[in-house]
Design an enzyme around this catalytic site. Structure first.
Site, PDB file in Angstrom:
ATOM      1  N   ASP A 104       0.590   4.329   5.655  1.00 12.79           N
ATOM      2  CA  ASP A 104       1.787   4.529   6.454  1.00 12.79           C
ATOM      3  C   ASP A 104       1.584   5.836   7.211  1.00 12.79           C
ATOM      4  O   ASP A 104       0.762   6.673   6.826  1.00 12.79           O
ATOM      5  CB  ASP A 104       3.028   4.593   5.562  1.00 12.79           C
ATOM      6  CG  ASP A 104       4.295   4.245   6.324  1.00 12.79           C
ATOM      7  OD1 ASP A 104       4.265   4.274   7.567  1.00 12.79           O
ATOM      8  OD2 ASP A 104       5.312   3.947   5.680  1.00 12.79           O
ATOM      9  N   LEU A 105       2.340   6.028   8.282  1.00 15.72           N
ATOM     10  CA  LEU A 105       2.095   7.151   9.169  1.00 15.72           C
ATOM     11  C   LEU A 105       2.121   8.484   8.414  1.00 15.72           C
ATOM     12  O   LEU A 105       3.169   8.915   7.943  1.00 15.72           O
ATOM     13  CB  LEU A 105       3.144   7.161  10.290  1.00 15.72           C
ATOM     14  CG  LEU A 105       2.836   8.002  11.524  1.00 15.72           C
ATOM     15  CD1 LEU A 105       3.599   7.457  12.727  1.00 15.72           C
ATOM     16  CD2 LEU A 105       3.196   9.456  11.306  1.00 15.72           C
TER      17      LEU A 105
END
Length: 778
Positions: free
Chosen positions: A332-333
């Site tokens: 995830d970012l």
């Protein structure tokens, strides 16, 4: 002449880099001789290309092709396949979409090595993505294509796409065929732009509605979320990934991300393995095993002290070894970076990357600058914290997906495809049907709805009545049909529609003036429709809430409208369950509309006017207060909500959804009523529409294991069927029940069916059980 020699030496070294000839062989040799030799070598090399390397041969199995290309790659080429680049790094971008191509920028980023993926590009047409892809395929050493990865939870997030209802609204339809078709539409519109991977669906189970991302999910129940998730994955990936209407699906957030501590996004998750497997991991398991998902996003959060991006048990032992996952895992970012800066389990970038790659991660998501990423990998390889085998495994997973997508053989998209499939009439009709099916009628005392034919004027009240918000992760440059506009379009000249804002947090006008204007309008009208809920400032990712009540201005508004004595309909426009106790007690008619996408306003109008009989069912429990949270229907036997200052019941139960007609349940049959532990049975029930209008009913099957070696829920959804019945019509609904529906994780952490009595319950909602019987397993 010296200048000529330097130029030639530069050319020689560049060519050497491409052909992997060792530099030491140049010592003491004339550069002209070397150049001649390299020209001859290059000619032989080109001839070999004509004959194709094994990885370029589409007739060979994918694994052989992956193995061959891995053996030809440098360390730099491998590491770059694990890196994600921002769209604006590759092309000139001034807005959300890439509108032009830059050979210079593309060459600067891709060089001669290509890269793993590009995100946030949103090419305005396939011509742009084709040009970037053409550079990767034709101007890099090995011709490795690029993955274009974008958002698409309920519609491709590019400008002008079809915006479907939010996933929570789709879940309210309890219609897996509908969700599959929405997935097909998203995939078709995405791939037509050259996009090859979509970041979704979200398969978290949100047992804490304070969490801002509830709107992105398919609700609290593992069975419902599993079936809807599989439908979306299959819809996105289509019948063949090589087709120009298929993309890679990437379920997220793996795993158990929907119950963060205090409902605060990315907070720790404290849960045992048995509960994780029973309620949370099983949703992802079905997406992999049945849906065939080839992407997976690791969550930001930690489980029992281990960040998900570093959790080998999660990413390797379960995902790959148990479930047979063949795709790749994306951070995830910034999630890997969190291991270093937030979780504090890594000493430096190299350590953070080594831990995540060894655990089973594959690709970073803007975690570290590209140069840092490359150097950290090299450092990890040099200090042996990461082996070449670890790197090769990670790269192989990414390349396998690119081969399965057919990108090595057919890397380009026909640019004319967009005009044929993008925001088509068929997709807009699907968006309308999805919005209609997901609307839930929660209360309808005195049959206030549908609006009667004899009314002459309707007062539409509330600033949210004019909202065109599409829901989170939709294209922000497009808008939907508002509730007010939808009513005007559908009502035509049937009656007068007038609007007053009533309240707002974004106006200099005094609230008392806005309120009085609304009250005056309602007094002159036959009925009031008041739109209540959440605006985009309090819902979505990173917008977690400490309370779930309507704000003070909205409460003052609905109370003042109610005090007029006119019939009132409350329309909820929100992305999560809310604690609307006063509204539930006093307002005679309430409908939950969530965020219905571009056609939401029209769908709501259809339900209010009776053009469509509401058939949605709640995919989440509505608590009465935040103090009751977590409150979900499939609770354990000792999970009580007994307080001295609050009721022990929910406000609205899971599975609830009323209709403008009535349905009668009868003749529950279990055949056979006694089965072995590996046996199967069929459960049937007869449903009759006893009302005056046609309607759709969602028949729900719940099962309770009476006595078991480990505790099990008081009831758990194990089947549902959406059926249409005309007035007076009857149908028999059948459910197949076997080991999958009856199994549990026992004390030895084995997935088994235990002998005993299972209570079978069928009804219209989790707390509206109409028929009961027992099944014996021995």
């Amino acid at each position: 002449m010296d200048g000529f020699v330097r130029t030639k030496n530069h050319s020689i070294r560049k060519l050497m880099t491409h052909t992997k000839m060792p530099t030491k062989h140049l010592t003491g040799i004339s550069p002209y001789a070397v150049l001649l030799g390299l020209i001859l070598f290059s000619s032989c090399n080109e001839k070999q290309k004509d004959n194709k390397y094994p990885y370029q041969n589409p007739a060979l199995p994918v694994e052989e092709r992956v193995s061959d290309i891995i053996g030809r790659m440098t360390v730099e080429e491998k590491v770059l396949q694990l890196d994600m680049f921002w769209g604006k790094e590759v092309t000139p971008m001034t807005g959300h979409e890439a509108t032009e191509y830059s050979e210079e920028q593309t060459a600067k980023i891709l060089g001669t090595t290509s890269i793993g993926s590009i995100h946030d590009l949103y090419p305005i047409s396939a011509e742009i993505s084709n040009k970037v892809q053409r550079y990767a395929v034709e101007k890099t050493r090995l011709g490795i294509p690029v993955l274009f990865i974008e958002e698409g939870l309920h519609g491709y997030s590019g400008k002008g796409s079809t915006s479907f209802p939010i996933p929570l609204h789709l879940a309210s339809s309890w219609d897996t065929a509908l969700v599959y078709n929405v997935g097909r539409a998203i995939a078709t519109e995405s791939r037509a732009h050259g996009v090859t991977m979509i970041l979704g669906p979200v398969l978290c189970l949100p047992r804490d509605p304070r969490w801002g991302r509830v709107e992105e999910t398919y609700g609290e129940d593992p069975y419902l979320a599993s079936l809807q998730g599989v439908a979306m994955v299959k819809g996105l990936q289509g019948s063949d990934l090589k087709n120009p209407d298929a993309v890679i699906a990437e379920p997220k957030h793996f795993a158990v991300h929907g119950i963060p501590e205090a409902g605060s996004n990315t907070s720790p998750v404290n849960i045992g393995e048995r509960e994780a497997r029973s309620s949370f991991l099983c949703v992802f398991e079905k997406a992999v095993k049945e849906g065939g998902a080839l992407g997976m996003m690791a969550a930001y959060s930690e489980i029992d002290g281990i960040p998900c991006v570093d959790n080998e048990w999660l990413l390797t032992d379960i995902l790959r070894k148990e479930w047979g996952f063949k795709g790749f895992v994306l951070s995830d970012l910034g999630a890997v970076k969190m291991s270093l800066e937030n979780h504090k389990v890594a000493s430096d970038i190299s350590d953070a990357l080594a831990q995540s790659i060894k655990a089973g991660m594959n690709m970073q998501f803007y975690d570290f600058e590209h140069d840092q990423f490359m150097e950290a990998f090299k450092q990890a390889l040099n200090n042996k914290s990461l082996s070449t085998a670890d790197l090769d495994r990670a790269v192989s997973d990414v390349l396998r997906v690119k081969f399965l997508l057919g990108l090595f053989d057919h890397p380009y998209i026909d640019p004319s495809l967009t005009a044929k499939v993008f925001h088509s009439e068929e997709n807009k009709s699907l968006a309308l049907r999805a919005a209609q099916e997901g609307i839930c009628l929660l209360k309808n005392d005195r049959d206030v709805l549908p609006l009667k034919k004899n009314i002459h004027s309707v007062a539409v009240i509330g600033s949210l009545a004019t909202s065109t918000y599409l829901g989170g992760y939709a294209n922000t440059e497009d808008v939907g049909v508002s509730i007010l506009e939808g009513l005007k379009q559908r009502a035509g000249n049937s009656f007068t529609i007038n609007y007053e804002q009533g309240s707002s947090s974004n106006t200099a006008q005094p609230q008392s003036v806005l309120l009085q204007g609304a009250v005056n309008l309602v007094r002159k009208s036959d009925v009031a429709i008041v739109v209540l809920g959440e605006d985009l400032s309090v819902v979505g990712e990173g917008k977690d809430r400490a309370n779930l009540e309507l704000d003070e201005n909205q409460m003052n508004l609905i109370k003042a409208v109610y005090a007029t004595g006119k019939p009132v309909v409350a329309v909820l426009f929100n992305g999560r369950p809310m604690t609307i106790n006063w509204v539930a007690k006093n307002i005679p008619a309430i409908i939950e509309t969530w965020f219905g996408g571009e056609m939401g306003g029209l769908a709501i109008a259809d339900v209010l006017l009776g053009n469509v009989n509401p058939s949605g069912k709640l995919p989440m429990t509505f608590p009465r207060s935040v103090g009751q949270i977590p409150f979900y229907y499939n609770r354990k036997p000792t999970s009580h909500h007994r307080y001295v200052d609050e009721s022990d019941t929910p406000l609205f139960t899971f599975g609830l959804g009323l209709s403008y007609t009535q349905f009668e349940y009868s003749n529950l049959q279990i055949s056979p009523a006694r089965i072995p532990v590996n046996g199967n049975t069929t459960i049937s029930v007869e449903i009759k529409n006893t009302g005056k209008v046609e309607g759709n009913e969602v028949v729900q099957l719940y099962i309770h294991d009476a006595i078991s070696s480990v505790t099990t829920p008081v009831k758990a959804l194990k089947g549902f069927s959406r059926i249409a019945l005309k007035s007076g019509e009857s149908k028999t609904v059948r459910f197949a029940v076997g080991p999958e529906e009856l199994s549990l994780w026992n004390r030895q952490m084995k997935h088994v069916v235990e002998p005993g009595t299972f209570e079978v319950m069928i009804g219209s909602a989790s707390e509206d059980i109409r028929q009961k019987n027992s099944l014996i397993v021995n």
